[in-house]
Write a protein that holds these residues in place. Structure first.
Motif, PDB file in Angstrom:
ATOM      1  N   LYS A 188     -26.013 -17.381 -25.646  1.00  0.00           N
ATOM      2  CA  LYS A 188     -27.391 -17.208 -26.121  1.00  0.00           C
ATOM      3  C   LYS A 188     -28.299 -16.609 -25.057  1.00  0.00           C
ATOM      4  O   LYS A 188     -29.446 -16.277 -25.318  1.00  0.00           O
ATOM      5  CB  LYS A 188     -27.959 -18.572 -26.543  1.00  0.00           C
ATOM      6  CG  LYS A 188     -27.435 -19.034 -27.897  1.00  0.00           C
ATOM      7  CD  LYS A 188     -28.094 -20.337 -28.312  1.00  0.00           C
ATOM      8  CE  LYS A 188     -27.597 -21.447 -27.428  1.00  0.00           C
ATOM      9  NZ  LYS A 188     -28.198 -22.737 -27.626  1.00  0.00           N
ATOM     10  N   GLY A 189     -27.795 -16.517 -23.856  1.00  0.00           N
ATOM     11  CA  GLY A 189     -28.601 -15.936 -22.792  1.00  0.00           C
ATOM     12  C   GLY A 189     -29.309 -16.981 -21.939  1.00  0.00           C
ATOM     13  O   GLY A 189     -30.050 -16.636 -21.018  1.00  0.00           O
ATOM     14  N   ASP A 190     -29.065 -18.255 -22.242  1.00  0.00           N
ATOM     15  CA  ASP A 190     -29.701 -19.298 -21.423  1.00  0.00           C
ATOM     16  C   ASP A 190     -28.937 -19.469 -20.111  1.00  0.00           C
ATOM     17  O   ASP A 190     -27.711 -19.380 -20.090  1.00  0.00           O
ATOM     18  CB  ASP A 190     -29.693 -20.638 -22.175  1.00  0.00           C
ATOM     19  CG  ASP A 190     -30.569 -20.575 -23.422  1.00  0.00           C
ATOM     20  OD1 ASP A 190     -31.485 -19.717 -23.434  1.00  0.00           O
ATOM     21  OD2 ASP A 190     -30.314 -21.353 -24.364  1.00  0.00           O
ATOM     22  N   ILE A 191     -29.682 -19.734 -19.042  1.00  0.00           N
ATOM     23  CA  ILE A 191     -29.037 -19.926 -17.738  1.00  0.00           C
ATOM     24  C   ILE A 191     -28.386 -21.307 -17.699  1.00  0.00           C
ATOM     25  O   ILE A 191     -29.043 -22.319 -17.952  1.00  0.00           O
ATOM     26  CB  ILE A 191     -30.068 -19.788 -16.612  1.00  0.00           C
ATOM     27  CG1 ILE A 191     -30.602 -18.352 -16.620  1.00  0.00           C
ATOM     28  CG2 ILE A 191     -29.452 -20.117 -15.259  1.00  0.00           C
ATOM     29  CD1 ILE A 191     -31.812 -18.152 -15.786  1.00  0.00           C
ATOM     30  N   VAL A 192     -27.091 -21.321 -17.438  1.00  0.00           N
ATOM     31  CA  VAL A 192     -26.389 -22.602 -17.432  1.00  0.00           C
ATOM     32  C   VAL A 192     -25.813 -22.946 -16.066  1.00  0.00           C
ATOM     33  O   VAL A 192     -25.314 -24.040 -15.846  1.00  0.00           O
ATOM     34  CB  VAL A 192     -25.246 -22.613 -18.470  1.00  0.00           C
ATOM     35  CG1 VAL A 192     -25.800 -22.629 -19.879  1.00  0.00           C
ATOM     36  CG2 VAL A 192     -24.320 -21.415 -18.269  1.00  0.00           C
ATOM     37  N   GLY A 193     -25.869 -21.993 -15.152  1.00  0.00           N
ATOM     38  CA  GLY A 193     -25.308 -22.293 -13.835  1.00  0.00           C
ATOM     39  C   GLY A 193     -25.437 -21.105 -12.914  1.00  0.00           C
ATOM     40  O   GLY A 193     -26.217 -20.188 -13.172  1.00  0.00           O
ATOM     41  N   ALA A 194     -24.671 -21.126 -11.839  1.00  0.00           N
ATOM     42  CA  ALA A 194     -24.754 -20.072 -10.845  1.00  0.00           C
ATOM     43  C   ALA A 194     -23.354 -19.701 -10.393  1.00  0.00           C
ATOM     44  O   ALA A 194     -22.456 -20.534 -10.375  1.00  0.00           O
ATOM     45  CB  ALA A 194     -25.569 -20.549  -9.650  1.00  0.00           C
ATOM     46  N   SER A 195     -23.198 -18.420 -10.064  1.00  0.00           N
ATOM     47  CA  SER A 195     -21.919 -17.968  -9.536  1.00  0.00           C
ATOM     48  C   SER A 195     -22.183 -17.413  -8.145  1.00  0.00           C
ATOM     49  O   SER A 195     -23.063 -16.588  -7.950  1.00  0.00           O
ATOM     50  CB  SER A 195     -21.374 -16.897 -10.458  1.00  0.00           C
ATOM     51  OG  SER A 195     -20.407 -16.140  -9.785  1.00  0.00           O
ATOM     52  N   ALA A 196     -21.420 -17.907  -7.169  1.00  0.00           N
ATOM     53  CA  ALA A 196     -21.644 -17.480  -5.791  1.00  0.00           C
ATOM     54  C   ALA A 196     -20.404 -16.783  -5.269  1.00  0.00           C
ATOM     55  O   ALA A 196     -19.284 -17.207  -5.527  1.00  0.00           O
ATOM     56  CB  ALA A 196     -21.959 -18.682  -4.914  1.00  0.00           C
ATOM     57  N   ILE A 197     -20.632 -15.675  -4.578  1.00  0.00           N
ATOM     58  CA  ILE A 197     -19.522 -14.991  -3.907  1.00  0.00           C
ATOM     59  C   ILE A 197     -19.796 -15.078  -2.415  1.00  0.00           C
ATOM     60  O   ILE A 197     -20.868 -14.697  -1.943  1.00  0.00           O
ATOM     61  CB  ILE A 197     -19.436 -13.519  -4.335  1.00  0.00           C
ATOM     62  CG1 ILE A 197     -19.288 -13.445  -5.850  1.00  0.00           C
ATOM     63  CG2 ILE A 197     -18.273 -12.830  -3.644  1.00  0.00           C
ATOM     64  CD1 ILE A 197     -19.152 -12.048  -6.384  1.00  0.00           C
ATOM     65  N   ALA A 198     -18.838 -15.615  -1.680  1.00  0.00           N
ATOM     66  CA  ALA A 198     -19.054 -15.796  -0.239  1.00  0.00           C
ATOM     67  C   ALA A 198     -17.915 -15.175   0.542  1.00  0.00           C
ATOM     68  O   ALA A 198     -16.763 -15.265   0.143  1.00  0.00           O
ATOM     69  CB  ALA A 198     -19.151 -17.280   0.087  1.00  0.00           C
ATOM     70  N   ARG A 199     -18.268 -14.511   1.603  1.00  0.00           N
ATOM     71  CA  ARG A 199     -17.262 -13.898   2.480  1.00  0.00           C
ATOM     72  C   ARG A 199     -17.335 -14.570   3.848  1.00  0.00           C
ATOM     73  O   ARG A 199     -18.408 -14.823   4.372  1.00  0.00           O
ATOM     74  CB  ARG A 199     -17.572 -12.406   2.601  1.00  0.00           C
ATOM     75  CG  ARG A 199     -16.694 -11.699   3.599  1.00  0.00           C
ATOM     76  CD  ARG A 199     -16.732 -10.231   3.374  1.00  0.00           C
ATOM     77  NE  ARG A 199     -16.186  -9.917   2.056  1.00  0.00           N
ATOM     78  CZ  ARG A 199     -15.919  -8.677   1.655  1.00  0.00           C
ATOM     79  NH1 ARG A 199     -16.153  -7.663   2.439  1.00  0.00           N
ATOM     80  NH2 ARG A 199     -15.439  -8.466   0.455  1.00  0.00           N
ATOM     81  N   ASP A 200     -16.151 -14.836   4.376  1.00  0.00           N
ATOM     82  CA  ASP A 200     -16.072 -15.456   5.695  1.00  0.00           C
ATOM     83  C   ASP A 200     -16.297 -14.370   6.747  1.00  0.00           C
ATOM     84  O   ASP A 200     -15.493 -13.454   6.879  1.00  0.00           O
ATOM     85  CB  ASP A 200     -14.676 -16.070   5.853  1.00  0.00           C
ATOM     86  CG  ASP A 200     -14.526 -16.792   7.176  1.00  0.00           C
ATOM     87  OD1 ASP A 200     -15.519 -16.809   7.942  1.00  0.00           O
ATOM     88  OD2 ASP A 200     -13.447 -17.343   7.434  1.00  0.00           O
ATOM     89  N   ILE A 201     -17.412 -14.454   7.453  1.00  0.00           N
ATOM     90  CA  ILE A 201     -17.700 -13.426   8.458  1.00  0.00           C
ATOM     91  C   ILE A 201     -17.676 -14.023   9.854  1.00  0.00           C
ATOM     92  O   ILE A 201     -18.274 -13.479  10.783  1.00  0.00           O
ATOM     93  CB  ILE A 201     -19.054 -12.724   8.179  1.00  0.00           C
ATOM     94  CG1 ILE A 201     -20.180 -13.762   8.065  1.00  0.00           C
ATOM     95  CG2 ILE A 201     -18.996 -11.885   6.937  1.00  0.00           C
ATOM     96  CD1 ILE A 201     -21.565 -13.136   8.148  1.00  0.00           C
ATOM     97  N   THR A 202     -16.969 -15.152   9.989  1.00  0.00           N
ATOM     98  CA  THR A 202     -16.912 -15.814  11.290  1.00  0.00           C
ATOM     99  C   THR A 202     -16.345 -14.882  12.362  1.00  0.00           C
ATOM    100  O   THR A 202     -16.936 -14.727  13.438  1.00  0.00           O
ATOM    101  CB  THR A 202     -16.046 -17.081  11.190  1.00  0.00           C
ATOM    102  OG1 THR A 202     -16.450 -17.800  10.030  1.00  0.00           O
ATOM    103  CG2 THR A 202     -16.209 -17.945  12.404  1.00  0.00           C
ATOM    104  N   ALA A 203     -15.216 -14.234  12.017  1.00  0.00           N
ATOM    105  CA  ALA A 203     -14.573 -13.369  13.001  1.00  0.00           C
ATOM    106  C   ALA A 203     -15.488 -12.194  13.355  1.00  0.00           C
ATOM    107  O   ALA A 203     -15.624 -11.829  14.526  1.00  0.00           O
ATOM    108  CB  ALA A 203     -13.246 -12.855  12.451  1.00  0.00           C
TER     109      ALA A 203
END
Ligand SMILES: Nc1ncnc2c1ncn2[C@@H]1O[C@H](COP(=O)(O)OP(=O)(O)OP(=O)(O)O)[C@@H](O)[C@H]1O
Ligand SMILES: [Mg+2]
Length: 664
Positions: free
Chosen positions: A264-279
């Motif tokens: 329906k277009g209602d916001i139900v959550g979040a999607s996160a993309i994370a990259r490890d940039i420690t090195a």
């Protein structure tokens, strides 16, 4: 034929009779589009039209006087009888057996779907029923086709959706990045393989947990703020932050978060993309460090240069004064003090100039092996009796272009430091050898150019140092020694000289495990006509299906090594210390062909790991790697001689060929 005349005989109403006669006359029925069959109360056919004859394949004579059931397939006859009785009870115009599938029966016995409308005709002789029968085979066929098409569509859509879903899952799982979704409260709802790899938790471990599981204690509000933004429908573009992995390591990550909406277009959550940039962060810090050294060097050089001039003036004036005053008089004493002070001052500026690479030098082509022999005599008294000096030349000639005075200065500074690190004696080892770095290697070690080098490795079996100390030793005035004991200029000078010679210096040290300095100076072979033949480096052929367990505590080293191995077709399992390597092996009975492990690590050394693995994996092949030289390691008896040791830093070819040889 007048089948109803029988009835008529008992009838007294002529108009009615005429009416019925008229209604049932085939003339009228012929004008109707449908097949018409008229039956009396008992179900006897009294009239049909020619459409009915055509539809059922009977002649009128064969039908009239027969029970209407003859036009119904046998299996439906009982039902039909029932319908007829029902109709007789409440006769009114209607569709027969609404919602039921009705069938007709042709003369040849074949059945066909029909739709039947029933209309009562009242006469004094009773009620007749007119059945209008329509063949609906075509309509049925179309409906069936439609149903099938619909079904097929559903099936295909479901299939495609399934395919799309699994492809999406595949993409998500093959991502090196962590892809995590959570609801608006922050409860984790999905967790890909990348997330498992980066953060160390399995999907089962995090299911239903709050995302703040990954938040470091010094950033408690960050995640809540992001979720608030998402709830308002905003995305959070790439930002850098810190997360904590399962084993407690702090990771530098680059994250983007976007809202998840339902159908329906209602916001139900979040999607996160994370990259490890420690090195990457660490590499940046490395670069930062070398830039800082540059800046300090320029500053120190500038000050030293001007200060040297000032010292020159002071010392010249002191000389003039000395010539003009009686050496026996008191002022002469002050003049001597001035001269001493300027001496010390210019010794200081000389070191600073060396560090800032602005010394005037007179480079010569020389063989480091020869030079080491000479200088060891000089070092002997410096080191004291309880330090053993070892010189190991791994190649017959180690030709470089350098200022001999500067080379001595490097060796003396390193020797003094080694002596200080070994107050109770030990070994001081000088090694020379060759090294060749390709473009790929140079790219990984930003301050080094590709080419052929001479390696001078200087090791001691002293107390070593921790990472924090090691990262600062080349800074001028950095010292851990008591006031008056060290100025902190020794290694800064060494660093400056090496850089001025287009060389590179690396240090490997661990508290309690001694120290190795590795100095790479550009080879000058070509200047004396040596080494002009181009050497072709061959790399061992790729091996598929070979699994290597890589144990290395340095994140950057581990990442680079993994990449080189994977690109060569090896399957790599990584561990950042002996303990997790052991755990992995114990929980995975699958084959491991080779263990590639660092020697000196926190908690458990490489040899200890091998020892503990030998029970369950007696035939496991082992390659050790270390920044320490083989000589130092052998001297410290950490490893027995004759074991495969890959010395850091290593180029891709060295790594792959060593492993290939070890695999046999
Ligand atoms: N071989 C070594 N083993 C352990 N620590 C070392 C070693 N070499 C250097 N260090 C550490 O690096 C620091 C800096 O060394 P550096 O030679 O630049 O200065 P210093 O020896 O303290 O003083 P200076 O050499 O000017 O008299 C030392 O104080 C010591 O902590
Ligand atoms: Mg020193």
């Amino acid at each position: 034929m007048r089948p109803f005349l029988d009835h008529d005989e008992h009838s007294s109403s002529l108009p009615a009779k005429t009416m019925v006669e008229f209604l049932l006359s085939s003339n009228l029925l012929e004008t109707l589009p449908d097949a018409i069959v008229a039956v009396d109360r008992d179900g006897t056919i009294v009239q049909v039209n020619s459409q009915a004859q055509d539809l059922f394949g009977y002649d009128r004579n064969e039908l009239i006087g027969q029970k209407v059931e003859m036009l119904v397939p046998e299996s439906y006859r009982r039902q039909h009888h029932h319908h007829r009785e029902n109709f007789a009870a409440t006769p009114k115009t209607r569709r027969m057996g609404a919602d039921l599938d009705l069938y007709g029966r042709r003369r040849n016995g074949s059945g066909f779907p029909v739709e039947i409308s029933l209309s009562p005709v009242y006469t004094e002789n009773g009620t007749f029923v007119l059945s209008a029968i329509r063949d609906i085979s075509d309509r049925k066929k179309i409906a069936e086709e439609l149903r099938r098409a619909n079904e097929e569509l559903h099936r295909r859509t479901a299939e495609q959706l399934g395919e799309y879903r699994s492809r999406l899952a595949l993409i998500i799982d093959s991502s090196e990045d962590a892809i995590i979704s959570k609801d608006l409260k922050g409860i984790i709802t999905s967790w890909n393989k990348g997330a498992e790899r980066i953060y160390g938790y399995t999907p089962e471990e995090v299911a239903g947990k709050h995302i703040s599981l990954l938040a470091p204690s010094d950033r408690p509000d960050e995640i809540a703020e992001i979720l608030q933004k998402i709830a308002r429908g905003d995305s959070v573009g790439l930002y850098e932050s810190v997360r904590v992995a399962k084993d407690g390591r702090r990771l530098n990550v680059s994250i983007s978060v976007s809202p998840l909406r339902d159908a329906k277009g209602d916001i139900v959550g979040a999607s996160a993309i994370a990259r490890d940039i420690t090195a990457q962060k660490q590499a940046e810090a490395q670069l930062h460090q070398s830039q800082k050294m540059e800046a300090i060097g320029r500053l120190a050089g500038g000050v030293a240069h001007d200060f040297n001039n000032i010292l020159g003036i002071i010392s010249a004036c002191a000389e003039f004064l000395r010539d003009r005053i009686d050496p026996a008089a008191e002022p002469s004493h002050y003049v001597e003090n001035i001269r001493d002070a300027t001496e010390r001052g210019s010794s200081l500026t000389r070191q600073l100039l060396a560090f800032s690479r602005s010394s005037t030098i007179q480079p010569r082509i020389l063989d480091l092996n020869e030079r080491l022999k000479d200088i060891s005599k000089l070092l002997r008294p410096l080191m004291g009796d309880d330090v053993e000096i070892l010189i190991v030349s791994k190649s017959p000639a180690a030709v470089v272009e350098a200022d001999p005075g500067q080379l001595d200065q490097i060796l003396v500074n390193l020797a003094v430091n080694a002596r200080d690190a070994m107050p109770h004696g030990g070994k001081f080892i000088l090694e020379t050898g060759g090294a060749k770095f390709d473009e790929a290697f140079a790219e990984q070690h930003q301050t080094l150019a590709a080419g052929k080098y001479v390696l001078l490795a200087v090791s001691d079996t002293g107390g070593g140092m921790d990472g924090a100390t090691a990262s600062r030793i080349f800074e001028p005035f950095f010292t851990t020694k008591e006031p008056g004991k060290g100025s902190g200029l020794g290694l800064a000078t060494v660093y400056g000289i090496v850089k001025q010679s287009a060389g590179h210096i690396l240090v490997y040290s661990e508290p309690g495990h001694g120290t190795t300095f590795k100095i790479y100076l550009p080879s000058a072979d070509h200047k004396i006509g040596l080494g002009s033949k181009p050497e072709v480096e061959t790399v061992a052929p790729k091996r598929q299906g070979t699994t290597i367990l890589l144990v290395e505590d340095d994140e950057i080293m581990r990442g680079l090594t993994r990449q080189m191995l994977r690109e060569h077709g090896y399957t790599v399992i990584e561990a950042d210390d002996g303990k997790s390597a052991l755990e992995w092996v114990e929980s995975h009975p699958g084959p491991i062909d080779l263990l590639l492990t660092d020697v000196v690590m926190r908690h458990m050394s490489g040899p200890e790991l091998v020892e503990r693995l030998s029970a369950s994996r007696p035939t496991l092949k082992v390659v050790y790697m270390s920044g320490y030289t083989g000589e130092l390691i052998a001297e410290r008896e950490v490893l027995s001689r004759g074991i495969t040791l890959l010395e850091k830093p290593f180029a891709r070819t060295a790594l792959l060929n060593t492993i290939d040889t070890a695999l046999g």
